[in-house]
Design a protein around this motif. Sequence first.
Motif, mmCIF file in Angstrom:
data_model
loop_
_atom_site.group_PDB
_atom_site.id
_atom_site.type_symbol
_atom_site.label_atom_id
_atom_site.label_comp_id
_atom_site.label_asym_id
_atom_site.label_seq_id
_atom_site.Cartn_x
_atom_site.Cartn_y
_atom_site.Cartn_z
ATOM 1 N N THR A 129 0.865 -1.177 0.000
ATOM 2 C CA THR A 129 0.000 0.000 0.000
ATOM 3 C C THR A 129 0.898 1.222 0.000
ATOM 4 O O THR A 129 1.782 1.352 0.850
ATOM 5 N N PHE A 131 1.076 5.327 0.025
ATOM 6 C CA PHE A 131 0.379 6.563 0.379
ATOM 7 C C PHE A 131 1.199 7.724 -0.168
ATOM 8 O O PHE A 131 2.394 7.836 0.125
ATOM 9 N N VAL A 183 -3.190 11.069 -0.048
ATOM 10 C CA VAL A 183 -3.716 11.416 1.270
ATOM 11 C C VAL A 183 -3.477 12.902 1.534
ATOM 12 O O VAL A 183 -2.596 13.519 0.936
ATOM 13 N N LEU A 234 0.828 13.297 5.514
ATOM 14 C CA LEU A 234 1.569 12.154 6.038
ATOM 15 C C LEU A 234 2.410 12.615 7.226
ATOM 16 O O LEU A 234 2.698 13.808 7.368
#
Length: 133
Positions: free
Chosen positions: A81, A83, A113, A116
């Motif tokens: 995954t 991001f 996103v 972070l």
Amino acid sequence: MTKSNPNLQVISTEGAPAAIGPYSQAIKLGGLLFTSGQIPLDPAGNLVEGGIEEQTHQVFRNLQAVLAEAGATFQDVVKATVFLKDMNQFAIVNGIYSSYFGDHKPARSAVEVARLPKDVFVEIEVIASTNVE
């Protein structure tokens, strides 16, 4: 009161930054390894200078160290995954990602996103098989 699961093995290596909160670098359960998301901190915990390329390479160095501590490699990864702070940088990250995985193509999700940790550009987590045939 929480009950401890004797089947969980905490994975920790000095080759990647120490966990900076209430989590582990990775957890091994049976034949699977679940890494925490890695951000571009060096093993001493310092944020890597530079742009998306430098940050992505550091993330992969961290993942490589955690995988190795559990006896795994990128070839054992079954799911990743990714991001991203900015999906416009996906092509750059994808090229670097490919250089670490080669012909191996684990399942993957990539999401943009809002923010972070430490305002980095990229964070990646993986799930790997640790079964040795």
